[in-house]
Design a protein around this motif. Structure first.
Motif, mmCIF file in Angstrom:
data_model
loop_
_atom_site.group_PDB
_atom_site.id
_atom_site.type_symbol
_atom_site.label_atom_id
_atom_site.label_comp_id
_atom_site.label_asym_id
_atom_site.label_seq_id
_atom_site.Cartn_x
_atom_site.Cartn_y
_atom_site.Cartn_z
ATOM 1 N N GLU A 1 0.809 -1.222 0.000
ATOM 2 C CA GLU A 1 0.000 0.000 0.000
ATOM 3 C C GLU A 1 0.843 1.274 0.000
ATOM 4 O OE1 GLU A 1 -3.189 -0.208 -0.446
ATOM 5 O OE2 GLU A 1 -3.230 -2.366 -0.221
ATOM 6 N N LEU A 2 2.035 1.241 0.596
ATOM 7 C CA LEU A 2 2.780 2.483 0.791
ATOM 8 C C LEU A 2 3.979 2.646 -0.141
ATOM 9 C CD1 LEU A 2 2.708 2.734 4.692
ATOM 10 C CD2 LEU A 2 1.385 4.071 3.045
ATOM 11 N N LYS A 3 4.526 1.537 -0.620
ATOM 12 C CA LYS A 3 5.675 1.653 -1.522
ATOM 13 C C LYS A 3 5.205 1.712 -2.974
ATOM 14 C CE LYS A 3 9.059 -0.339 1.637
ATOM 15 N NZ LYS A 3 10.178 -1.293 1.819
ATOM 16 N N ILE A 4 6.143 1.899 -3.885
ATOM 17 C CA ILE A 4 5.775 2.011 -5.307
ATOM 18 C C ILE A 4 5.000 0.755 -5.722
ATOM 19 C CG2 ILE A 4 6.657 2.240 -7.655
ATOM 20 C CD1 ILE A 4 9.130 3.616 -6.485
ATOM 21 N N PRO A 5 3.775 0.911 -6.249
ATOM 22 C CA PRO A 5 2.899 -0.243 -6.510
ATOM 23 C C PRO A 5 3.247 -1.001 -7.794
ATOM 24 C CG PRO A 5 1.766 1.760 -7.128
ATOM 25 C CD PRO A 5 3.091 2.195 -6.561
ATOM 26 N N PHE A 6 4.449 -1.577 -7.836
ATOM 27 C CA PHE A 6 4.826 -2.362 -9.008
ATOM 28 C C PHE A 6 3.919 -3.580 -9.177
ATOM 29 C CE2 PHE A 6 9.110 -0.415 -8.069
ATOM 30 C CZ PHE A 6 9.166 0.356 -9.216
ATOM 31 N N TRP A 7 3.282 -4.028 -8.076
ATOM 32 C CA TRP A 7 2.416 -5.211 -8.150
ATOM 33 C C TRP A 7 1.246 -5.006 -9.089
ATOM 34 C CZ3 TRP A 7 -2.723 -4.907 -6.701
ATOM 35 C CH2 TRP A 7 -3.109 -3.800 -5.943
ATOM 36 N N LYS A 8 0.884 -3.745 -9.338
ATOM 37 C CA LYS A 8 -0.212 -3.469 -10.265
ATOM 38 C C LYS A 8 0.206 -3.697 -11.718
ATOM 39 C CE LYS A 8 -2.599 -0.105 -7.323
ATOM 40 N NZ LYS A 8 -3.160 1.250 -7.215
ATOM 41 N N ILE A 9 1.528 -3.794 -11.962
ATOM 42 C CA ILE A 9 2.049 -3.977 -13.316
ATOM 43 C C ILE A 9 2.473 -5.427 -13.558
ATOM 44 C CG2 ILE A 9 3.772 -3.175 -14.976
ATOM 45 C CD1 ILE A 9 4.006 -0.600 -13.271
ATOM 46 N N PHE A 10 3.132 -6.026 -12.567
ATOM 47 C CA PHE A 10 3.569 -7.422 -12.710
ATOM 48 C C PHE A 10 3.594 -8.079 -11.336
ATOM 49 C CE2 PHE A 10 7.316 -4.739 -12.291
ATOM 50 C CZ PHE A 10 8.056 -5.386 -11.319
ATOM 51 N N ASN A 11 3.682 -9.401 -11.306
ATOM 52 C CA ASN A 11 3.669 -10.155 -10.048
ATOM 53 C C ASN A 11 5.003 -10.005 -9.321
ATOM 54 O OD1 ASN A 11 1.070 -11.096 -10.276
ATOM 55 N ND2 ASN A 11 1.647 -13.035 -11.215
ATOM 56 N N THR A 12 5.064 -9.103 -8.381
ATOM 57 C CA THR A 12 6.278 -8.921 -7.590
ATOM 58 C C THR A 12 6.352 -10.029 -6.529
ATOM 59 O OG1 THR A 12 5.173 -7.529 -5.947
ATOM 60 C CG2 THR A 12 6.105 -6.429 -7.888
ATOM 61 N N PRO A 13 7.539 -10.294 -5.982
ATOM 62 C CA PRO A 13 7.642 -11.298 -4.903
ATOM 63 C C PRO A 13 6.747 -10.971 -3.710
ATOM 64 C CG PRO A 13 9.820 -10.781 -5.771
ATOM 65 C CD PRO A 13 8.867 -9.811 -6.418
#
Length: 520
Positions: A257-269
């Motif tokens: 929620e607080l860091k750069i939301p890379f998860w919205k672009i690809f499956n981060t660890p």
């Protein structure tokens, strides 16, 4: 702009733009905004842009502050960050430029928080959890459908679900019916303590995990009328798996929620850990819930107290609602209650003079150890409740909550636009002398009857209003029962360096909780 000037411009606009209503409408909107702005300034209301706070940088905004090594905001030290922001900027602070999420405005004024709560609408929005919302409504939509519970849900869906379950969950009399089930889990916990403490009567480094087991056992007893055996030496492996999954969920949700939301672009660890943890929680709770539903169909015992699951079924005749409520209880009820209990036990060990007062109260109320707890006993344990309140004032397991503004609002003299997330910083507020004199001292006495000077909105560990924690009554009961039984049986001591507190994932003592349990 004066009213006379506004009327003159209005007449002129009608003459000039009478052939094009769209132009007239835009003109009227512009003038209305200008009039509102001037009137706001004349009333002392200041624009949103003037709210103080740390300045964003190009592209990364303020999100860079949460990036490891280069940022100055650590998620596990949000308590210290919040305290520092208040010291630097005052009672209202704006954190803008957060990539992928709305601005946040921190409020440190209890009276302003009260005003916001008193005026909240029928369906207030809590600050959104996009990660959990995506999991419930997109990734696992086949399981949740349009009935996604209350955690991370807003609007009509939240309101309809809450309306169905809150009568069962929030009536004080309803919670009191489960004293026996909670006492049974607490007695199992005491037997567990006796087995795991060493020759010096001290608990192992992972004692908090043992408290998690007690919390899980209590929730299962109350919600599903099932004994999981979490506290047995041969406890099922999946109970620890469930506890671990809840911890992983909470530890990663803040990062998402607080860091750069890379998860919205690809499956981060981090995203994958989050999803895997939620899948485990859903799978295990669904297994226990399905078994409880099957027992409910075949049981012919009309004398026993109904579980929460059975009560919801009796009222709504809807297995989906009952199952999703059970999931939400497991999701947010294990870590929160267990960390609160851990903190209370730690504070009592640090303050033997307060523990002695509490023991005297428990001994008067429950002179026989084998005496079954009843409502009348709990009503007399006033100092115990004060100890719990004082611990949660100083160290709330959730250090803040808030609302997402559903309309333009005036807060602390500033214009707050719709969509901004307003966060009530309860930890900082409840540790200020202006609200609680000698706030750094552990003084349960301040909560006893007759003290009218405490601000009712300066310490809200369970929230307030329409979105107050659904499990509050049960959490209060679980804490009162287990702590009273522990103090009745053991004297608590702590003989190591004083522990700091940190967020991991709840607000909890940092380090091994090596408490000494001396049998009385």
């Amino acid at each position: 702009m004066s009213s006379r000037k506004f009327v003159s411009l209005l007449v002129l606009s009608k003459k000039i733009y009478s052939k094009d209503p769209r132009i007239l409408s835009r003109s009227l909107n512009t003038m209305t905004t200008e009039l509102h702005s001037e009137n706001s300034h004349s009333c002392g209301i200041r624009p949103y842009s003037e709210i103080p706070g740390p300045k964003p940088i190009p592209f990364l905004g303020n999100t860079w502050r949460f990036i490891p090594y280069i940022g100055d905001f650590k998620i596990e030290e949000v308590d210290k960050v919040s305290t520092c922001l208040h010291a630097v900027y005052g009672d209202i602070v704006k954190i803008e430029g957060l990539l992928g999420r709305p601005d946040m405005v921190f409020i440190y004024d209890a009276s302003e928080i009260e005003r916001i709560f008193r005026q909240e609408e029928k369906m207030p929005h809590r600050p959104s959890m996009p990660s959990l919302n995506y999991y419930k409504h997109v990734l696992r939509k086949e399981h949740f459908g349009n009935n996604a519970g209350v955690i991370g849900v807003h609007g009509e869906s939240w309101y309809n679900f809450r309306s169905k379950v809150q009568q069962v969950m929030l009536q004080p009399r309803s919670a009191r019916m489960y004293i026996g089930a909670i006492e049974e889990a607490s007695q199992s916990f005491l037997r567990r303590i006796d087995r795991i403490k060493d020759e010096n009567d001290e608990t192992p480094d992972d004692f908090l995990n043992e408290i998690h087991k007690w919390s899980l056992e209590s929730i299962a007893n109350v919600a599903l009328d099932v004994r999981l055996g979490c506290l047995d030496d041969d406890a099922p492996l999946e109970t620890q798996k469930l506890i671990d999954a809840v911890n992983v969920f909470f530890k990663n949700v803040g990062v998402l929620e607080l860091k750069i939301p890379f998860w919205k672009i690809f499956n981060t660890p981090t995203w994958q850990k989050f999803v895997n943890a939620l899948d485990v929680i859903v799978d295990i709770t669904r297994k226990y819930t399905d078994a409880a539903l099957m027992r409910e169909k075949t049981s012919g015992d009309s004398e026993k107290e109904l579980s929460i699951l059975e009560k919801i079924l009796a009222v709504e005749n809807d297995t989906k609602t009952a199952s999703i409520l059970a999931l939400d209880l497991f999701l947010v009820g294990i870590d929160t209650t267990s960390n609160a209990v851990a903190s209370v036990l730690y504070q009592l060990a640090l303050h033997p003079e307060k523990q002695a007062i509490l023991f005297d109260e428990v001994a008067r109320t429950l002179p026989q150890r084998n005496e079954k707890l009843e409502s009348r006993h709990l009503d007399n344990l006033k100092y115990l409740k004060a100890c719990i309140k004082e611990t949660l004032r100083m160290y709330p397991v959730v250090i803040g909550n808030g609302r997402c503004m559903t309309k333009d609002t005036i807060i602390s003299g500033y214009q707050i636009p719709k969509g901004v997330q307003v966060v009530f910083q309860h930890y900082v507020i409840s540790n200020q002398d202006k609200y609680f004199p000698r706030s750094k001292e552990f003084l349960p006495e301040r909560w006893l009857t007759g003290n009218d000077v405490l601000h009712a909105f300066a310490s809200l560990p369970f929230g307030y209003g329409r979105r107050m924690c659904l499990g509050k009554r049960f959490a209060d009961l679980e804490m009162a029962v287990v702590i009273s039984k522990i103090i009745q049986t053991y004297k608590l001591e702590y003989h190591y360096d004083k522990l700091d507190y940190h967020i991991d994932p709840m607000y909890t003592p940092k380090g091994p909780l090596k408490l000494k349990f001396i049998t009385r």
